[in-house]
Design a protein around this motif. Structure first.
Motif, PDB file in Angstrom:
ATOM      1  N   CYS A   3       3.167  -3.341   7.462  1.00  0.00           N
ATOM      2  CA  CYS A   3       1.870  -2.862   7.936  1.00  0.00           C
ATOM      3  C   CYS A   3       0.820  -3.006   6.843  1.00  0.00           C
ATOM      4  O   CYS A   3       1.068  -2.800   5.676  1.00  0.00           O
ATOM      5  N   GLY A  33      -1.926   3.491   9.743  1.00  0.00           N
ATOM      6  CA  GLY A  33      -2.411   4.855   9.924  1.00  0.00           C
ATOM      7  C   GLY A  33      -1.341   5.861  10.269  1.00  0.00           C
ATOM      8  O   GLY A  33      -0.209   5.512  10.611  1.00  0.00           O
ATOM      9  N   GLY A  67      -1.331   1.630   2.832  1.00  0.00           N
ATOM     10  CA  GLY A  67      -1.612   2.720   1.900  1.00  0.00           C
ATOM     11  C   GLY A  67      -2.522   2.268   0.770  1.00  0.00           C
ATOM     12  O   GLY A  67      -3.398   3.003   0.311  1.00  0.00           O
ATOM     13  N   CYS A 101      -5.183   3.846   5.747  1.00  0.00           N
ATOM     14  CA  CYS A 101      -4.406   5.087   5.825  1.00  0.00           C
ATOM     15  C   CYS A 101      -4.596   5.866   4.535  1.00  0.00           C
ATOM     16  O   CYS A 101      -4.635   5.287   3.455  1.00  0.00           O
ATOM     17  N   CYS A 108       4.728  10.260   9.205  1.00  0.00           N
ATOM     18  CA  CYS A 108       5.299  10.339   7.858  1.00  0.00           C
ATOM     19  C   CYS A 108       5.696  11.777   7.531  1.00  0.00           C
ATOM     20  O   CYS A 108       6.177  12.047   6.444  1.00  0.00           O
ATOM     21  N   MET A 117      -2.501   8.126   3.449  1.00  0.00           N
ATOM     22  CA  MET A 117      -1.227   8.689   2.990  1.00  0.00           C
ATOM     23  C   MET A 117      -0.671   8.036   1.727  1.00  0.00           C
ATOM     24  O   MET A 117       0.139   8.617   1.032  1.00  0.00           O
ATOM     25  N   GLY A 118      -1.071   6.807   1.460  1.00  0.00           N
ATOM     26  CA  GLY A 118      -0.736   6.168   0.183  1.00  0.00           C
ATOM     27  C   GLY A 118       0.743   5.979  -0.117  1.00  0.00           C
ATOM     28  O   GLY A 118       1.148   6.054  -1.287  1.00  0.00           O
ATOM     29  N   CYS A 119       1.549   5.709   0.885  1.00  0.00           N
ATOM     30  CA  CYS A 119       2.981   5.462   0.619  1.00  0.00           C
ATOM     31  C   CYS A 119       3.114   4.243  -0.300  1.00  0.00           C
ATOM     32  O   CYS A 119       2.438   3.236  -0.104  1.00  0.00           O
ATOM     33  N   PHE A 133       5.275   1.960  -0.728  1.00  0.00           N
ATOM     34  CA  PHE A 133       5.866   0.706  -0.244  1.00  0.00           C
ATOM     35  C   PHE A 133       4.986   0.027   0.798  1.00  0.00           C
ATOM     36  O   PHE A 133       5.372  -0.961   1.400  1.00  0.00           O
ATOM     37  N   CYS A 134       3.792   0.560   1.036  1.00  0.00           N
ATOM     38  CA  CYS A 134       3.019   0.129   2.198  1.00  0.00           C
ATOM     39  C   CYS A 134       1.655  -0.440   1.804  1.00  0.00           C
ATOM     40  O   CYS A 134       0.895   0.198   1.080  1.00  0.00           O
TER      41      CYS A 134
END
Ligand code: SF4
Length: 363
Positions: free
Chosen positions: A353, A162, A122, A112, A194, A114-116, A118-119
Motif C-alpha cells: 500500500c 489509510g 505511512g 495515513c 491497525c 499511523m506511520g507503520c 513497513f508501509c
C-alpha cells in the motif's frame, strides 16, 4: 507489468440527487440502477432515458472515473490510482482469485497518519479522509472493468491506504452502500484496522455482518511499538481485549493479520510468543493470516540488531523465506491456532500500500 489504460473523466456522486431533483422520482431509481447495477460508463448507454436527458446528464453529471491502471504480468492483479476533484490519488487493487472471486481492496484515506514502519503509505503522512462516494467509486471502477468479461466484484476489503476506523462514518456508510446498492454481501466486506480500540468497540455494535481484520504483525509490545507506533497508544493487550469483546458480542470470526518480515518478526520464538498471547486473550473464533512481506519503503537503522528507529536507511525490509513461513505456520498450528497463508498479490505489481502513489508522484 503493463499499464492497461487511463480512464479519464470525473464523477461526483454527491451531485446525483441534485441533478435529478426536478425530474420524476422513478428517474433517480433508473439512474441508480444504471450506475450501480448495470455499471454504465456513459449516459449514452442508458437508453431508458430520452436522448436530450442523456445529453444533459453527460454534461451535468459525467459518469467517468479518472484512474491510472497497472496490471500484473500474470494478470491476477490490477492496481488503480484513482483521482478525485482535488486530484490527490487513492489506491485500489483488484485481485482475481482462482476460485473466481474478485476482491477489491479499497483505500479509506489518502495517506495515513499511523506511520507503520513497513508501509509506504505511512511514509506519505496523512493527506485527507476519503468520502463515502470516493470509496464507492474505487469499487465502481473495477465493477465496470469486470463487466466487460461478464464478471462482478464479489468481495471488498478496506485494507488500502489509510486507517478505516479513523474515518469511521464515511467508511461505514460506503460499506453499507456497497452492500445495498452493489449487492455485495455484508459477509464479503472486511474492515481491517491497525488496532483503533474505540473503532473496534463501535464496529461491534453495527447491525451488519461485516468482517473485522486486525493488523497485529508482532507478538509483543516492544516489537509492535517499533513496527507500529499506534501500539504506544493501544497496546497489544488492549487491542486483543477489544477483539475478545467483539467476538463475544458478535459471535463472528476475526482475521488476525501477521506480516512476515525476514529477521524481524518471523522466528520460531516469535511464533511461540504469538501462540501464547493469542491464547491468553482469545478463546475461539479467530484465524491468523500469514502474509509474506511485500518489499517497500525504507528500513529503520539498526533494526536487525534491535537498535533504535531514530534514523532511516535506504535498505528495505525483506520478505521471510518460504521455509521460515512454513516453520512459523507449523508452530502456530502445533499450538492449536488456525493459520492460513495468503498469497502476497501486490508483489508482482510493485504494490504494497502506498507504493504506486509514491511512484507516480515521483515521475
Ligand atoms: S499499514 Fe495501514 S495503518 Fe499502517 S501506515 Fe500503512 S495504511 Fe496506515
Amino acid at each position: 507489468m503493463r499499464t492497461i489504460c487511463a480512464i479519464l473523466l470525473q464523477m461526483n456522486l454527491n451531485k446525483l440527487k441534485t441533478v435529478f431533483a426536478d425530474l420524476p422520482k422513478f428517474r433517480l431509481k433508473q439512474a441508480f440502477k444504471a450506475i450501480f447495477n448495470d455499471f454504465a460508463e456513459s449516459w449514452d448507454e442508458v437508453t431508458v432515458f430520452p436522448k436530450d436527458l442523456r445529453a444533459k446528464l453527460n454534461t451535468d453529471f459525467p459518469l467517468g472515473i479518472k484512474a491510472e491502471l497497472i496490471e500484473s504480468s500474470d494478470g491476477k492483479t490490477i492496481k488503480a490510482l484513482v483521482s478525485f476533484e482535488d486530484t490527490k490519488g487513492a489506491e485500489a487493487v483488484l485481485m482475481h482469485h482462482s476460485d473466481s472471486r474478485n476482491t477489491v481492496c479499497v483505500s479509506s484515506q489518502i495517506g495515513c497518519a499511523m506511520g507503520c514502519e513497513f508501509c509506504a503509505t505511512g511514509d506519505m503522512g496523512f493527506k485527507r479522509n476519503l468520502t463515502s462516494d470516493e470509496i464507492v467509486m474505487q469499487v465502481l471502477l473495477f465493477s465496470r472493468l469486470l463487466k466487460r468479461s461478464g464478471q462482478r466484484v464479489t468481495n471488498v476489503t478496506f485494507m488500502g491506504m489509510g486507517e478505516p476506523f479513523l474515518n469511521y462514518d464515511e467508511m461505514i456508510s460506503a460499506a453499507k452502500f456497497l452492500n445495498k446498492e452493489l449487492g455485495i454481501a455484508a459477509r464479503h466486506i472486511s474492515i481491517s484496522t491497525c488496532g483503533i480500540v474505540g473503532g473496534i468497540l463501535k464496529f461491534m455494535k453495527e447491525p451488519f455482518q461485516f468482517n473485522l481484520a486486525i493488523s497485529l504483525h508482532a507478538p509483543n509490545n516492544e516489537l509492535r511499538s517499533k513496527l507500529m507506533p499506534v501500539n504506544r497508544r493501544f497496546s497489544l493487550e488492549k487491542v486483543l481485549q477489544a477483539v475478545a469483546a467483539y467476538i463475544k458480542e458478535t459471535n463472528r470470526k476475526v482475521m488476525i493479520e501477521y506480516l512476515l518480515i525476514k529477521d524481524v518478526n518471523d522466528s520460531a520464538e516469535n511464533a511461540k510468543e504469538l501462540v501464547k498471547v493469542l491464547k491468553k486473550y482469545l478463546v475461539n473464533l479467530f484465524v491468523v493470516n500469514l502474509i509474506p512481506y511485500n518489499p517497500t519503503g525504507s528500513r529503520p537503522e539498526g533494526f536487525a540488531n534491535k537498535g533504535t528507529f531514530a534514523k532511516r536507511t535506504p535498505f528495505k525490509f525483506e520478505p521471510s523465506s518460504g521455509k521460515n513461513i512454513a516453520k512459523f505456520k507449523a508452530v502456530l498450528e502445533d499450538g492449536g491456532i488456525e493459520a492460513v497463508q495468503r498469497f502476497s498479490f501486490g508483489q508482482k505489481i510493485a504494490g504494497a500500500c502506498g507504493q504506486l502513489g509514491t511512484r507516480l508522484k515521483n515521475r
